[in-house]
Design a protein around this motif. Structure first.
Motif, mmCIF file in Angstrom:
data_model
loop_
_atom_site.group_PDB
_atom_site.id
_atom_site.type_symbol
_atom_site.label_atom_id
_atom_site.label_comp_id
_atom_site.label_asym_id
_atom_site.label_seq_id
_atom_site.Cartn_x
_atom_site.Cartn_y
_atom_site.Cartn_z
ATOM 1 N N TYR A 14 44.133 38.298 25.248
ATOM 2 C CA TYR A 14 43.241 39.389 25.624
ATOM 3 C C TYR A 14 42.201 38.893 26.627
ATOM 4 C CZ TYR A 14 40.204 43.453 25.090
ATOM 5 O OH TYR A 14 39.453 44.566 25.331
ATOM 6 N N VAL A 15 41.670 37.698 26.396
ATOM 7 C CA VAL A 15 40.691 37.098 27.314
ATOM 8 C C VAL A 15 41.341 36.794 28.657
ATOM 9 C CG1 VAL A 15 39.226 35.077 27.697
ATOM 10 C CG2 VAL A 15 39.251 36.176 25.468
ATOM 11 N N VAL A 16 42.568 36.276 28.640
ATOM 12 C CA VAL A 16 43.288 35.996 29.886
ATOM 13 C C VAL A 16 43.492 37.287 30.677
ATOM 14 C CG1 VAL A 16 45.494 35.230 30.858
ATOM 15 C CG2 VAL A 16 44.401 33.899 29.066
ATOM 16 N N GLY A 17 43.860 38.369 30.008
ATOM 17 C CA GLY A 17 44.034 39.658 30.677
ATOM 18 C C GLY A 17 42.737 40.157 31.279
ATOM 19 N N LEU A 19 40.226 38.273 32.266
ATOM 20 C CA LEU A 19 39.933 37.417 33.425
ATOM 21 C C LEU A 19 40.793 37.794 34.629
ATOM 22 C CD1 LEU A 19 39.477 33.929 31.751
ATOM 23 C CD2 LEU A 19 37.723 35.366 32.795
ATOM 24 N N LEU A 20 42.057 38.145 34.378
ATOM 25 C CA LEU A 20 42.915 38.593 35.482
ATOM 26 C C LEU A 20 42.392 39.887 36.097
ATOM 27 C CD1 LEU A 20 46.468 37.828 34.052
ATOM 28 C CD2 LEU A 20 45.338 36.680 35.957
ATOM 29 N N LEU A 21 41.917 40.802 35.252
ATOM 30 C CA LEU A 21 41.339 42.046 35.751
ATOM 31 C C LEU A 21 40.083 41.763 36.576
ATOM 32 C CD1 LEU A 21 41.276 45.148 35.829
ATOM 33 C CD2 LEU A 21 39.907 45.050 33.736
ATOM 34 N N LEU A 22 39.238 40.887 36.091
ATOM 35 C CA LEU A 22 38.028 40.518 36.819
ATOM 36 C C LEU A 22 38.368 39.874 38.161
ATOM 37 C CD1 LEU A 22 34.920 40.343 36.700
ATOM 38 C CD2 LEU A 22 35.210 38.078 35.697
ATOM 39 N N THR A 23 39.386 39.029 38.167
ATOM 40 C CA THR A 23 39.828 38.389 39.412
ATOM 41 C C THR A 23 40.334 39.424 40.404
ATOM 42 O OG1 THR A 23 40.438 36.416 38.175
ATOM 43 C CG2 THR A 23 41.375 36.654 40.366
ATOM 44 N N LEU A 24 41.076 40.411 39.928
ATOM 45 C CA LEU A 24 41.577 41.473 40.800
ATOM 46 C C LEU A 24 40.432 42.267 41.412
ATOM 47 C CD1 LEU A 24 43.966 43.223 41.845
ATOM 48 C CD2 LEU A 24 43.645 44.595 39.786
ATOM 49 N N LEU A 25 39.444 42.607 40.593
ATOM 50 C CA LEU A 25 38.297 43.367 41.102
ATOM 51 C C LEU A 25 37.504 42.551 42.125
ATOM 52 C CD1 LEU A 25 37.072 45.040 37.806
ATOM 53 C CD2 LEU A 25 38.320 46.104 39.694
ATOM 54 N N MET A 26 37.331 41.266 41.863
ATOM 55 C CA MET A 26 36.601 40.415 42.822
ATOM 56 C C MET A 26 37.384 40.258 44.112
ATOM 57 S SD MET A 26 34.692 37.572 40.378
ATOM 58 C CE MET A 26 35.462 36.284 41.221
ATOM 59 N N ALA A 27 38.710 40.183 44.037
ATOM 60 C CA ALA A 27 39.529 40.040 45.239
ATOM 61 C C ALA A 27 39.409 41.274 46.132
ATOM 62 C CB ALA A 27 40.981 39.792 44.861
ATOM 63 N N THR A 28 39.372 42.453 45.544
ATOM 64 C CA THR A 28 39.223 43.655 46.370
ATOM 65 C C THR A 28 37.830 43.720 46.987
ATOM 66 O OG1 THR A 28 38.591 44.956 44.430
ATOM 67 C CG2 THR A 28 40.902 44.973 45.058
ATOM 68 N N TYR A 29 36.825 43.222 46.272
ATOM 69 C CA TYR A 29 35.471 43.199 46.821
ATOM 70 C C TYR A 29 35.360 42.181 47.947
ATOM 71 C CZ TYR A 29 30.390 42.770 46.961
ATOM 72 O OH TYR A 29 29.092 42.742 47.375
ATOM 73 N N VAL A 30 35.983 41.021 47.774
ATOM 74 C CA VAL A 30 35.922 39.959 48.774
ATOM 75 C C VAL A 30 36.618 40.398 50.061
ATOM 76 C CG1 VAL A 30 36.841 37.666 49.310
ATOM 77 C CG2 VAL A 30 35.615 38.047 47.185
ATOM 78 N N GLU A 31 37.684 41.159 49.932
ATOM 79 C CA GLU A 31 38.431 41.583 51.114
ATOM 80 C C GLU A 31 37.550 42.389 52.072
ATOM 81 O OE1 GLU A 31 42.567 43.928 52.244
ATOM 82 O OE2 GLU A 31 41.884 43.855 50.175
ATOM 83 N N GLN A 32 36.631 43.167 51.542
ATOM 84 C CA GLN A 32 35.759 43.973 52.386
ATOM 85 C C GLN A 32 34.770 43.116 53.176
ATOM 86 O OE1 GLN A 32 33.804 46.689 49.795
ATOM 87 N NE2 GLN A 32 35.645 47.849 49.330
ATOM 88 N N PHE A 33 34.354 42.005 52.586
ATOM 89 C CA PHE A 33 33.319 41.177 53.194
ATOM 90 C C PHE A 33 33.845 39.811 53.608
ATOM 91 C CE2 PHE A 33 31.220 44.130 50.307
ATOM 92 C CZ PHE A 33 30.361 44.753 51.201
ATOM 93 N N LEU A 34 35.142 39.717 53.888
ATOM 94 C CA LEU A 34 35.765 38.442 54.213
ATOM 95 C C LEU A 34 35.170 37.812 55.454
ATOM 96 C CD1 LEU A 34 37.925 36.461 53.353
ATOM 97 C CD2 LEU A 34 39.542 37.674 54.788
ATOM 98 N N TRP A 35 34.848 38.621 56.457
ATOM 99 C CA TRP A 35 34.316 38.047 57.698
ATOM 100 C C TRP A 35 32.964 37.391 57.462
ATOM 101 C CZ3 TRP A 35 29.751 39.772 59.850
ATOM 102 C CH2 TRP A 35 29.243 40.976 59.347
ATOM 103 N N MET A 36 32.146 37.942 56.578
ATOM 104 C CA MET A 36 30.856 37.323 56.274
ATOM 105 C C MET A 36 31.039 36.015 55.510
ATOM 106 S SD MET A 36 28.092 40.173 55.265
ATOM 107 C CE MET A 36 28.900 41.689 54.847
ATOM 108 N N ILE A 37 32.004 35.996 54.609
ATOM 109 C CA ILE A 37 32.269 34.790 53.833
ATOM 110 C C ILE A 37 32.781 33.681 54.753
ATOM 111 C CG2 ILE A 37 33.720 33.821 52.003
ATOM 112 C CD1 ILE A 37 33.587 36.636 50.692
ATOM 113 N N VAL A 38 33.673 34.026 55.670
ATOM 114 C CA VAL A 38 34.204 33.034 56.610
ATOM 115 C C VAL A 38 33.087 32.519 57.509
ATOM 116 C CG1 VAL A 38 35.747 32.737 58.582
ATOM 117 C CG2 VAL A 38 36.550 33.908 56.539
#
Length: 62
Positions: A14-17, A19-38
């Motif tokens: 359940y914890v692994v699931g 964490l996977l959900l949290l990772t998915l949500l963070m990945a979609t957020y990061v995609e929007q601001f990728l140029w700033m992160i780079v």
């Protein structure tokens, strides 16, 4: 799917699931601001390189 298995089998899955959900949500957020992160990463790398070159020159100057 992992989250459902976690509810049926073990709390650890359940914890692994979750964490996977949290990772998915963070990945979609990061995609929007990728140029700033780079840009921030490039600036940090440049600062580290300047610091290393400065330290190397100060040691060789002794």
């Amino acid at each position: 799917m992992t989250k459902v298995d976690g509810m049926l089998v073990s709390w650890k899955l359940y914890v692994v699931g979750a964490l996977l959900l949290l990772t998915l949500l963070m990945a979609t957020y990061v995609e929007q601001f990728l140029w700033m992160i780079v840009l921030a990463a490039v600036v940090m790398i440049a600062l580290v390189l300047v610091f290393v070159v400065w330290k190397l020159r100060s040691y060789s100057g002794r």
